[in-house]
Design a protein around this motif. Structure first.
Motif, PDB file in Angstrom:
ATOM      1  N   UNK A 145      -6.809   5.851   4.208  1.00 22.09           N
ATOM      2  CA  UNK A 145      -7.656   4.663   4.093  1.00 22.09           C
ATOM      3  C   UNK A 145      -8.336   4.278   5.403  1.00 22.09           C
ATOM      4  N   UNK A 146      -7.935   4.900   6.515  1.00 27.03           N
ATOM      5  CA  UNK A 146      -8.503   4.502   7.801  1.00 27.03           C
ATOM      6  C   UNK A 146      -7.882   3.221   8.318  1.00 27.03           C
ATOM      7  N   UNK A 147      -6.771   2.796   7.714  1.00 28.68           N
ATOM      8  CA  UNK A 147      -6.058   1.614   8.178  1.00 28.68           C
ATOM      9  C   UNK A 147      -5.258   1.982   9.426  1.00 28.68           C
ATOM     10  N   UNK A 148      -4.672   1.007  10.081  1.00 26.05           N
ATOM     11  CA  UNK A 148      -3.804   1.259  11.221  1.00 26.05           C
ATOM     12  C   UNK A 148      -2.506   0.487  11.045  1.00 26.05           C
ATOM     13  N   UNK A 202      -1.716  -2.319  17.662  1.00 28.02           N
ATOM     14  CA  UNK A 202      -2.291  -3.418  18.443  1.00 28.02           C
ATOM     15  C   UNK A 202      -1.122  -4.093  19.164  1.00 28.02           C
ATOM     16  N   UNK A 234      -5.904   1.569  -4.927  1.00 27.16           N
ATOM     17  CA  UNK A 234      -6.336   0.512  -4.009  1.00 27.16           C
ATOM     18  C   UNK A 234      -5.413   0.222  -2.834  1.00 27.16           C
ATOM     19  N   UNK A 235      -4.252   0.886  -2.780  1.00 30.39           N
ATOM     20  CA  UNK A 235      -3.294   0.602  -1.707  1.00 30.39           C
ATOM     21  C   UNK A 235      -3.828   1.041  -0.350  1.00 30.39           C
ATOM     22  N   UNK A 236      -3.476   0.279   0.691  1.00 36.81           N
ATOM     23  CA  UNK A 236      -3.854   0.632   2.057  1.00 36.81           C
ATOM     24  C   UNK A 236      -2.714   0.364   3.024  1.00 36.81           C
ATOM     25  N   UNK A 278      -3.125  -5.596  -8.041  1.00 34.46           N
ATOM     26  CA  UNK A 278      -2.387  -5.205  -6.840  1.00 34.46           C
ATOM     27  C   UNK A 278      -2.071  -6.416  -5.964  1.00 34.46           C
ATOM     28  N   UNK A 279      -0.900  -6.348  -5.341  1.00 35.22           N
ATOM     29  CA  UNK A 279      -0.523  -7.328  -4.323  1.00 35.22           C
ATOM     30  C   UNK A 279      -0.011  -6.545  -3.122  1.00 35.22           C
ATOM     31  N   UNK A 280      -0.442  -6.939  -1.942  1.00 35.86           N
ATOM     32  CA  UNK A 280      -0.035  -6.211  -0.738  1.00 35.86           C
ATOM     33  C   UNK A 280       0.805  -7.095   0.171  1.00 35.86           C
TER      34      UNK A 280
END
Lengths: 200, 200
Positions: free
Chosen positions: A47-50, A55, A167-169, A180-182
């Motif tokens: 997903x390109x998430x981190x 950070x 849709x998960x990330x 979905x709930x994250x």
């Protein structure tokens, strides 16, 4: 029938927190919980998430935040000595269990979450992992061998890819059908949704 | 005396959500709330963080998540036509107000949050902004001129830098002395902390 799909990774901090709450939530609303091991690293990459720890300021905050949640939930948490671990072996073992009997995933996952997030055991070490699997009452030799099967490797990848396609990330991720709930912090919103939408 | 410092940016989605709840929270625990305009863009840049919308799957989820929170809080939210906006002018105007009378920040900020997050007004447009400032009962000509003063520009930068130095990496961020809480979703943890630690 409505169900809660709980996508988790033993290496995921907030998956651990959610793992201590999700079954009680399911019981309160009368909706069964399906524990689905996937690979957070694969989700992040796809997903390109981190991860939060990329950070520095966020990583520092996370340590305090975890204590707040643990205190709220009345559970123990001791940040692992080795973090992030290589979660591939443990997630494959859980996938092997899921392929045999999905109901058996929960007790093994709970034992492994506790080993990593409370007892600070190194779940990336195969010797340690074997011991933990045995201690939880599962056959370590068989499961660690099964975890090497192409079929199991493929299944973990499929489960992960499927979560991303839905849709998960990140982790934990919950699905109720397409909804979905994250995140551990969305458990109250998940419960509210289920209360409003469950079949009566 | 104990106080809640509420660092916010009108352009920040979750700052809007928190802005509708923070004063009631402060009243429940008997702790005053200090509204502190800062620049989320500056925080993101200084910390190496990224906004949620930079990960497409996260941005998609956010739209649903916002509706859940708005529904929970019983408030309206209509995603802005222009997002993200240039928040520099509006945050400078709020800083100019803060430098004159910090208590006046709240009513103007609330009017601007509503204009942007409910009425979908383009707060980056100076003509629109002037109209909104007037409608909220503030002197738009004076404030928009003040917003160009070096002193005001410097103050906004200082407030933002200070928040970063204290540990902030996003918005909204709350401080109670040195203790930080990040995000609308941590309001329950903030309230719990205040209940446990306020002077009786």
């Amino acid at each position: 029938m409505m169900e809660i799909e709980f996508y988790f990774d033993i290496a995921s901090t907030y998956s651990y927190l959610a793992s201590t709450q999700i079954d009680a939530l399911g019981e309160r609303v009368g909706v069964p919980v399906r524990w689905r091991p996937f690979l957070l690293g694969g989700v992040i990459k796809a997903t390109g998430n981190r991860t939060p720890i990329e950070v520095p300021a966020k990583a520092r905050y996370m340590l305090m935040d975890l204590k707040d949640w643990a205190d709220l939930y009345g559970i123990a948490i001791n940040f692992p000595a080795k973090f992030p671990p290589n979660a591939l072996p443990v997630q494959r073992v859980l996938t092997a269990v899921a392929m045999q009997s999905e109901d058996r995933v929960r007790p093994l996952a709970q034992a492994l979450f506790k080993a990593y997030w409370v007892d600070r055991q190194d779940i990336s070490d195969l010797g340690v992992l074997a011991h933990l699997i045995d201690a939880a009452g599962f056959p370590s030799v068989e499961l660690l061998a099964r975890a090497q099967d192409q079929e199991v490797k493929d299944r973990l990848r499929q489960t992960t890819d499927e979560a991303v396609q839905r849709g998960a990330f990140g982790a934990p991720t919950f699905f109720v059908g397409k909804r979905m709930f994250w995140g551990n912090d969305r458990l109250p919103l998940l419960e509210r949704y289920l209360e409003a939408n469950k079949t009566r």
